[in-house]
Enzyme design. Structure first.
Site, PDB file in Angstrom:
ATOM      1  N   GLU A 182       5.158   5.401  -8.059  1.00  0.00           N
ATOM      2  CA  GLU A 182       5.836   6.177  -7.016  1.00  0.00           C
ATOM      3  C   GLU A 182       6.337   7.517  -7.561  1.00  0.00           C
ATOM      4  O   GLU A 182       6.285   8.545  -6.882  1.00  0.00           O
ATOM      5  CB  GLU A 182       7.021   5.383  -6.446  1.00  0.00           C
ATOM      6  CG  GLU A 182       6.636   4.160  -5.625  1.00  0.00           C
ATOM      7  CD  GLU A 182       6.006   4.508  -4.296  1.00  0.00           C
ATOM      8  OE1 GLU A 182       4.781   4.769  -4.287  1.00  0.00           O
ATOM      9  OE2 GLU A 182       6.704   4.521  -3.279  1.00  0.00           O
ATOM     10  N   THR A 236       5.131  14.466   2.542  1.00  0.00           N
ATOM     11  CA  THR A 236       6.455  14.054   2.072  1.00  0.00           C
ATOM     12  C   THR A 236       7.246  15.250   1.537  1.00  0.00           C
ATOM     13  O   THR A 236       8.440  15.385   1.793  1.00  0.00           O
ATOM     14  CB  THR A 236       6.323  12.976   0.981  1.00  0.00           C
ATOM     15  OG1 THR A 236       5.601  11.877   1.535  1.00  0.00           O
ATOM     16  CG2 THR A 236       7.680  12.468   0.523  1.00  0.00           C
TER      17      THR A 236
END
Lengths: 364, 364
Positions: A182, A236
């Site tokens: 991540e 994002t």
């Protein structure tokens, strides 16, 4: 849980970052790095030749749960198959196939693929130096949808590698492995990868050391997520840039109280309260929703159609609503798709899915 | 719960602000004002000549629960006696006595006394126009200590007046009455008066309309508060002025996650988790603690002596720590008193008290 490498095979030297202790019996999980540099532990042998794991989609943020709360969604997710492969250099991993609609956008270099990064990390944690692995990724989730696509790949991969060597790492260690992935893709946030691995609702309490709290939604209650993903890119980075740098005290107190109410509603199985809290974010959603054409109308349509609450899933563009019946969920989904088209001029796909209470698991 | 004035006595005209509906069976309580202006309801008659009520001290804020979370503490609090008094003008209230160490600082004008304001408000809500009441207040709590002194007076008074007329108002209506008093004294915050009336932990979810959530700490578990009050004045206004106007996103997310963890720990009866969350505030406590001489050392001393967590109670200056045993609590209290003296040069008084699960109640 301290890792105890029971069946001695080959002695290896483990660095501190590969060892853990945690209180895995408590609903609060914690990881510490505590073994000294020179501890001698044993490299485990594979107990299986090949495994296939599934990890679910996840809804992070959940309105006022921004950046620390997420939950898993059953029936949507990624699959990762791992095989012991004598053609792969021992201690390394090779990605043989990437399937699915998103496959063309994904690297087969394991250092630049979420599944690859998590697999490498788990191999490091286990101290695998004598076995090479081959990995095949089947993407069930679209990229950049706000449904934890990268986390699902990492979670499935971490669980698969762990299981092939006897499942010696606990969920919290697997979350740490997933976090490595991540970190490269979307930032060091565990609110997708933790529920992808552990299932249900997970509260990320701390990162140093990692502390996770499972929030058990009562088993006897149904919770359905209505997920509507428009044909729109919401990167994002851009969605994060839209956030305010500073927050006024009144809004801070409001969102904190709604976060508390959200947590209480989950634990008490109060779906009406959960939906209300989900909808009540005054800090993040008001900045992000205007960047997704039609989102505000979609939320309104969901509530009018009977949803208990609605917000943006993750960083978007998917909209998520909650309800207690699949039938109602389908009607709400129709209204949301219609609103995306009518107001945002966007086509959208819909799904009505249950809460996943299990998390990443072997499927074969 | 709609108010139904059952035994008709005298028809009166009730304004909207005197009527309520709420879902009192749910852990989430809500007040709406819904009856039309001209609804004819009946003024209730007193069913008792005289009552005495007790309301407990409260710890508000609870670290990351700033301005929305509070809990009640048994064995410390205020008493209010109310009598039907034919010498008092019908529909009005007279304060006959104020007892206790703090009595000289309190007004006997009911419009400027917390117990008086709350009593007047309950009389208005019930539509009392034919009976005069006499009130006697026994202050068990010091003023400005951070233990909800004003809220305790208001809560005991509200409950006493309500009970003398048959207890027709629910807890949420009584909180609204208490809020009228809090508004005059320290601001429109329900995080003291709600737990003072309802007992246990209460989360204030909303003010418009008022929505309160009871958070039930498991009955089978013990929770002790170690309360150490130094001889120091920490005026609420000054303590509020010390707060930051704006909060960075990282601190906001941190405190929100700790608030969620605090709520989960309360509901799960996880005292270690509760203490850790209580201690974890990065926004309010760091600004206020330096204004209370010795507070940082007191917190350190409490933790070193075995407390699960420690923070400032309300706006201070009382320090509150949590523990699961009275014996341990006494040792922790000694350490905290010693630290206030050693570092802050302040004398301090101590108490170790259980969670109050009942809230304001009649005692005779």
């Amino acid at each position: 849980m301290a890792i105890c490498y029971q069946p001695p095979v080959k002695p290896i030297c483990v660095r501190p970052s590969t060892t853990f202790s945690s209180a895995s019996k408590s609903p609060s999980l914690r990881c510490n790095f505590s073994l000294p540099f020179t501890t001698q532990i044993r490299e485990p042998e594979p107990i299986l030749v090949s495994v296939k794991a599934f990890a679910p989609a996840t809804v992070a943020n959940l309105g006022p749960g921004f950046d620390f709360l997420g939950c898993a969604v059953d029936g949507l997710g990624d699959f990762v198959s791992i095989s012991v492969d004598p053609n792969v250099h021992p201690g390394q991993i090779s990605i043989s196939h990437v399937f699915g609609d998103a496959s063309s956008k994904l690297s087969k270099n394991p250092n630049w693929n979420c599944a690859g990064i998590a697999a490498i990390e788990v191999m490091k944690m286990l101290g695998i130096r004598s076995v090479g692995l081959s990995l095949s990724l089947e993407k069930g989730l679209p990229l950049g949808s706000g449904l934890g696509s990268s986390a699902a790949s990492a979670a499935a991969s971490a669980v698969a590698v762990n299981e092939i060597f006897g499942g010696r790492l606990g969920p919290e260690e697997l979350v740490l492995a997933g976090l490595k992935s991540e970190e490269k893709v979307s930032g060091y946030h565990a609110d997708n990868v933790a529920p992808a691995i552990m299932g249900g609702f997970v509260l990320v309490r701390n990162y140093e050391p990692l502390e996770l709290m499972r929030l058990n939604f009562p088993a006897e209650k149904d919770l359905f997520f209505v997920l509507v993903s428009p044909d729109f890119e919401a990167p994002t980075k851009k969605m994060r840039a839209a956030l305010p740098g500073e927050i006024g005290m009144a809004h801070h107190v409001w969102n904190c109280s709604q976060a508390g109410a959200l947590v209480a509603s989950v634990l008490q199985g109060d779906l009406v309260g959960l939906g209300k809290a989900l909808s009540a974010d005054k800090i993040v959603e008001p900045r992000r929703a205007p960047l997704i054409p039609g989102m505000e109308a979609v939320k309104k349509a969901a509530i009018e159609a009977g949803a208990f609450g609605c917000t943006i899933s993750g960083a978007g563009p998917t909209a998520v609503a909650v309800i207690d019946s699949e039938e109602m969920g389908k009607r709400i989904a129709e209204s949301m798709v219609e609103a995306f088209w009518r107001v945002g001029n966007l086509k959208a796909v819909k799904a009505v899915k249950k809460l996943d209470r299990v998390g990443a698991r072997l499927v074969s």
